[in-house]
Design a protein around this motif. Structure first.
Motif, PDB file in Angstrom:
ATOM      1  N   LEU A   1     -17.692  -5.849  30.094  1.00  0.00           N
ATOM      2  CA  LEU A   1     -17.039  -4.642  29.882  1.00  0.00           C
ATOM      3  C   LEU A   1     -15.691  -4.528  29.448  1.00  0.00           C
ATOM      4  O   LEU A   1     -15.342  -3.845  28.329  1.00  0.00           O
ATOM      5  CB  LEU A   1     -17.116  -3.381  31.161  1.00  0.00           C
ATOM      6  N   PRO A   2     -14.987  -5.590  29.629  1.00  0.00           N
ATOM      7  CA  PRO A   2     -13.396  -5.469  29.356  1.00  0.00           C
ATOM      8  C   PRO A   2     -13.649  -5.863  27.706  1.00  0.00           C
ATOM      9  O   PRO A   2     -12.635  -5.515  26.878  1.00  0.00           O
ATOM     10  CB  PRO A   2     -12.712  -6.753  30.086  1.00  0.00           C
ATOM     11  N   LEU A   3     -14.527  -6.719  27.095  1.00  0.00           N
ATOM     12  CA  LEU A   3     -14.802  -7.174  26.022  1.00  0.00           C
ATOM     13  C   LEU A   3     -15.266  -5.928  25.259  1.00  0.00           C
ATOM     14  O   LEU A   3     -14.822  -5.781  24.007  1.00  0.00           O
ATOM     15  CB  LEU A   3     -15.975  -8.111  25.790  1.00  0.00           C
ATOM     16  N   VAL A   4     -15.882  -5.109  25.848  1.00  0.00           N
ATOM     17  CA  VAL A   4     -16.357  -3.976  24.969  1.00  0.00           C
ATOM     18  C   VAL A   4     -15.286  -2.905  24.514  1.00  0.00           C
ATOM     19  O   VAL A   4     -15.289  -2.600  23.661  1.00  0.00           O
ATOM     20  CB  VAL A   4     -17.595  -3.064  25.955  1.00  0.00           C
TER      21      VAL A   4
ATOM     22  N   GLU B   1     -12.020  -3.728  24.572  1.00  0.00           N
ATOM     23  CA  GLU B   1     -11.119  -4.550  23.617  1.00  0.00           C
ATOM     24  C   GLU B   1     -11.828  -4.297  22.059  1.00  0.00           C
ATOM     25  O   GLU B   1     -11.029  -4.086  21.073  1.00  0.00           O
ATOM     26  CB  GLU B   1     -10.771  -5.896  24.250  1.00  0.00           C
ATOM     27  N   TRP B   2     -12.795  -4.463  21.916  1.00  0.00           N
ATOM     28  CA  TRP B   2     -13.890  -4.339  20.802  1.00  0.00           C
ATOM     29  C   TRP B   2     -13.517  -2.989  20.196  1.00  0.00           C
ATOM     30  O   TRP B   2     -13.198  -2.745  18.965  1.00  0.00           O
ATOM     31  CB  TRP B   2     -15.103  -4.776  20.900  1.00  0.00           C
ATOM     32  N   GLN B   3     -13.696  -1.957  21.161  1.00  0.00           N
ATOM     33  CA  GLN B   3     -13.576  -0.547  20.729  1.00  0.00           C
ATOM     34  C   GLN B   3     -12.244  -0.181  20.366  1.00  0.00           C
ATOM     35  O   GLN B   3     -12.122   0.785  19.689  1.00  0.00           O
ATOM     36  CB  GLN B   3     -14.219   0.362  21.653  1.00  0.00           C
ATOM     37  N   SER B   4     -11.175  -0.769  20.821  1.00  0.00           N
ATOM     38  CA  SER B   4      -9.923  -0.635  20.569  1.00  0.00           C
ATOM     39  C   SER B   4      -9.315  -1.479  19.387  1.00  0.00           C
ATOM     40  O   SER B   4      -7.892  -1.434  19.371  1.00  0.00           O
ATOM     41  CB  SER B   4      -9.156  -0.327  21.626  1.00  0.00           C
ATOM     42  N   ARG B   5      -9.842  -2.435  18.791  1.00  0.00           N
ATOM     43  CA  ARG B   5      -9.274  -3.435  17.948  1.00  0.00           C
ATOM     44  C   ARG B   5      -8.700  -2.644  16.996  1.00  0.00           C
ATOM     45  O   ARG B   5      -9.170  -1.627  16.511  1.00  0.00           O
ATOM     46  CB  ARG B   5     -10.236  -4.468  17.669  1.00  0.00           C
ATOM     47  N   LEU B   6      -7.739  -3.397  16.420  1.00  0.00           N
ATOM     48  CA  LEU B   6      -6.924  -2.962  14.970  1.00  0.00           C
ATOM     49  C   LEU B   6      -7.889  -3.090  13.642  1.00  0.00           C
ATOM     50  O   LEU B   6      -8.875  -4.024  13.607  1.00  0.00           O
ATOM     51  CB  LEU B   6      -5.710  -3.800  14.717  1.00  0.00           C
ATOM     52  N   LEU B   7      -8.007  -1.686  13.059  1.00  0.00           N
ATOM     53  CA  LEU B   7      -8.909  -1.902  11.753  1.00  0.00           C
ATOM     54  C   LEU B   7      -8.120  -1.934  10.510  1.00  0.00           C
ATOM     55  O   LEU B   7      -6.731  -2.201  10.471  1.00  0.00           O
ATOM     56  CB  LEU B   7      -9.658  -0.600  11.837  1.00  0.00           C
ATOM     57  N   ASP B   8      -8.766  -2.166   9.406  1.00  0.00           N
ATOM     58  CA  ASP B   8      -7.982  -2.133   8.124  1.00  0.00           C
ATOM     59  C   ASP B   8      -7.625  -0.876   7.754  1.00  0.00           C
ATOM     60  O   ASP B   8      -7.933   0.187   8.170  1.00  0.00           O
ATOM     61  CB  ASP B   8      -9.042  -2.514   7.002  1.00  0.00           C
ATOM     62  N   PRO B   9      -6.549  -1.056   6.812  1.00  0.00           N
ATOM     63  CA  PRO B   9      -5.742   0.271   6.457  1.00  0.00           C
ATOM     64  C   PRO B   9      -6.641   1.331   5.721  1.00  0.00           C
ATOM     65  O   PRO B   9      -6.640   2.446   5.565  1.00  0.00           O
ATOM     66  CB  PRO B   9      -4.552  -0.128   5.626  1.00  0.00           C
ATOM     67  N   VAL B  10      -7.513   0.654   4.883  1.00  0.00           N
ATOM     68  CA  VAL B  10      -8.354   1.567   3.906  1.00  0.00           C
ATOM     69  C   VAL B  10      -9.670   1.030   3.902  1.00  0.00           C
ATOM     70  O   VAL B  10     -10.218  -0.047   4.049  1.00  0.00           O
ATOM     71  CB  VAL B  10      -7.829   1.317   2.317  1.00  0.00           C
TER      72      VAL B  10
ATOM     73  N   VAL C   1     -25.727  -1.783  23.730  1.00  0.00           N
ATOM     74  CA  VAL C   1     -25.250  -1.468  22.480  1.00  0.00           C
ATOM     75  C   VAL C   1     -24.092  -2.687  21.856  1.00  0.00           C
ATOM     76  O   VAL C   1     -24.268  -2.967  20.720  1.00  0.00           O
ATOM     77  CB  VAL C   1     -24.749   0.048  22.139  1.00  0.00           C
ATOM     78  N   TYR C   2     -23.106  -2.969  22.684  1.00  0.00           N
ATOM     79  CA  TYR C   2     -21.982  -3.747  22.178  1.00  0.00           C
ATOM     80  C   TYR C   2     -22.738  -5.345  21.876  1.00  0.00           C
ATOM     81  O   TYR C   2     -22.385  -5.648  20.915  1.00  0.00           O
ATOM     82  CB  TYR C   2     -21.056  -3.974  23.262  1.00  0.00           C
ATOM     83  N   LEU C   3     -23.776  -5.690  22.994  1.00  0.00           N
ATOM     84  CA  LEU C   3     -24.144  -6.940  22.746  1.00  0.00           C
ATOM     85  C   LEU C   3     -25.118  -6.980  21.369  1.00  0.00           C
ATOM     86  O   LEU C   3     -24.993  -8.216  20.659  1.00  0.00           O
ATOM     87  CB  LEU C   3     -24.753  -7.399  23.856  1.00  0.00           C
TER      88      LEU C   3
END
Length: 401
Positions: free
Chosen positions: A146-149, A151-160, A366-368
């Motif tokens: 769950l912590p990985l879930v 972390e994945w859901q809040s990771r930094l994304l590309d600008p465009v 769903v994450y896995l």
């Protein structure tokens, strides 16, 4: 070291007549090796070896053993864990509250990620490893992701992101002693290199403008500065939310979903001829040709199917946005098939479950499954080189460098 290893193998082999004998011998060797490690660890902790006189009046000493059963790929093994009088000693090779080791937890998570039910995992582990795995242990092990879930859901994304697709897939989830339908709302982005990625998945019951506004704001807080084209399937409230967060984004509604919804109002005997007439609209070469074809369709079918005419008129701008782009880009954006293909792969994993016990149970699978799918997304979508060049020209630098 190699000679010692060879001698040990020969000695053990001389005591074995069957494969079961080998397995039992390895299990015993595994247990004895762990016991020796425990003894070395407590000796290091106390600072003196067993029966050493330096332990007299040292302030701490051995205090017998406690029993502990662990689960591993060798089955269940009962161990004797050394204790000290102060209660400070804790083994390092197997932590105090660890009950499964040697990759067993990884095996459980792998089976879970393939969509196997708790009962199937229990049966598999018993048949293959001789280990009793309870449903509560499976839940406890998989909860560690769950912590990985999050972390994945809040990771930094590309600008465009040149293109973003949005769609939902529905599941049954237990909630307050009843089964309710919940949707996993997926946002799939194609980055400037043409590679697909899942930007996030949100679990919810009802979609609305406020729900989608939160999603858009979350994407923005994670680094997304611009989305060129957003493709959706009639998601309620999304257009208002995307316009409020990314006002320069073009919205394209899925034409294929529009056609499917239209056919619900048409008897089977008329579907082919109605579809042929609609093809003249959405397969036109230009927007002007599409408008002429739609007027002809309207004059012919409005009396019989006024709801079809009304739905096209109400959504005309978003249904025909793709006419503003070259053919290569049109192929990518006129339908949400890209994200539907991803959802079909999710369904392969989740179809074994009639209902999930909680939102977190749904999030885990769903994450896995998502990780398993997206790790294969390493090359650009077909035709991206041409699309990239066209985006650069049409959007005048919005893609960045």
């Amino acid at each position: 070291m190699q000679n010692f290893k060879d001698m040990t193998i020969r000695e053990l082999a001389g005591q074995c007549e069957t494969v079961d004998d080998i397995h039992a011998m390895i299990k015993d060797l595994f247990k004895e090796t762990l016991q020796q490690v425990f003894e070395a660890e407590i000796e290091n902790h106390l600072g003196y070896s067993k029966h050493d006189s330096r332990g007299n009046n040292s302030g701490n000493s051995r205090n017998g053993y406690s029993k502990k059963t662990i689960k591993s790929k060798f089955g269940e093994t009962e161990l004797s864990i050394p204790r000290d009088r102060k209660g400070d000693f804790e083994p390092q090779i197997i932590k105090k509250y660890e009950t499964s080791i040697n990759g067993l937890e990884d095996q459980i998570i792998t089976l879970y990620s393939k969509g196997m039910s708790t009962r199937d995992i229990e049966s598999h582990m018993k048949d293959i490893y001789g280990v009793n795995v309870s449903p509560s242990l499976v839940s406890k092990v998989t909860d560690k992701i769950l912590p990985l879930v999050y972390e994945w859901q809040s990771r930094l994304l590309d600008p465009v992101y040149p293109i973003v697709f949005l769609d939902a897939i529905h599941f049954k989830v237990k909630h307050e002693n009843r089964i309710v339908s919940k949707a996993a709302y997926t946002v799939l982005g194609i980055n400037t290199d043409g590679v697909k990625d899942i930007l996030g998945i949100w679990i919810g019951e009802n979609e609305s403008a406020s729900f989608w506004l939160n999603v858009c704001q979350e994407l923005k807080s994670r680094g997304v500065e611009d989305i060129l084209i957003a493709c959706k399937d009639g998601l309620s409230g999304f257009s208002e939310a995307i316009n409020a967060t990314f006002p320069d984004t073009t919205i394209q509604s899925c034409v294929i979903h529009q056609l499917r919804n239209n056919m619900k109002y048409v008897p089977t005997k008329n579907r082919k001829v109605v579809m042929d007439d609609l093809k003249k609209v959405y397969k036109a070469y230009t927007l002007e040709q599409a408008e002429v074809a739609f007027e002809e369709f309207k004059n012919k079918w409005e009396t019989k199917y006024p709801s079809i005419i009304k739905s096209w008129e109400n959504n005309w701008l978003e249904l025909t946005a793709y006419f503003s782009y070259p053919v290569e880009i049109r192929k990518l954006i006129y339908t949400t098939n890209t994200i539907e293909a991803f959802h079909r792969q999710l369904r392969k994993v989740t179809k074994t479950k009639n209902a999930y016990p909680s939102d977190n149970a749904l999030r885990k699978i769903v994450y896995l499954a998502t990780v398993g799918v997206t790790e294969k997304w390493t090359i650009p979508v077909p035709g991206w080189l041409e699309c990239r060049q066209q985006f650069d020209i049409m959007f005048n630098g919005r893609l960045g460098k």
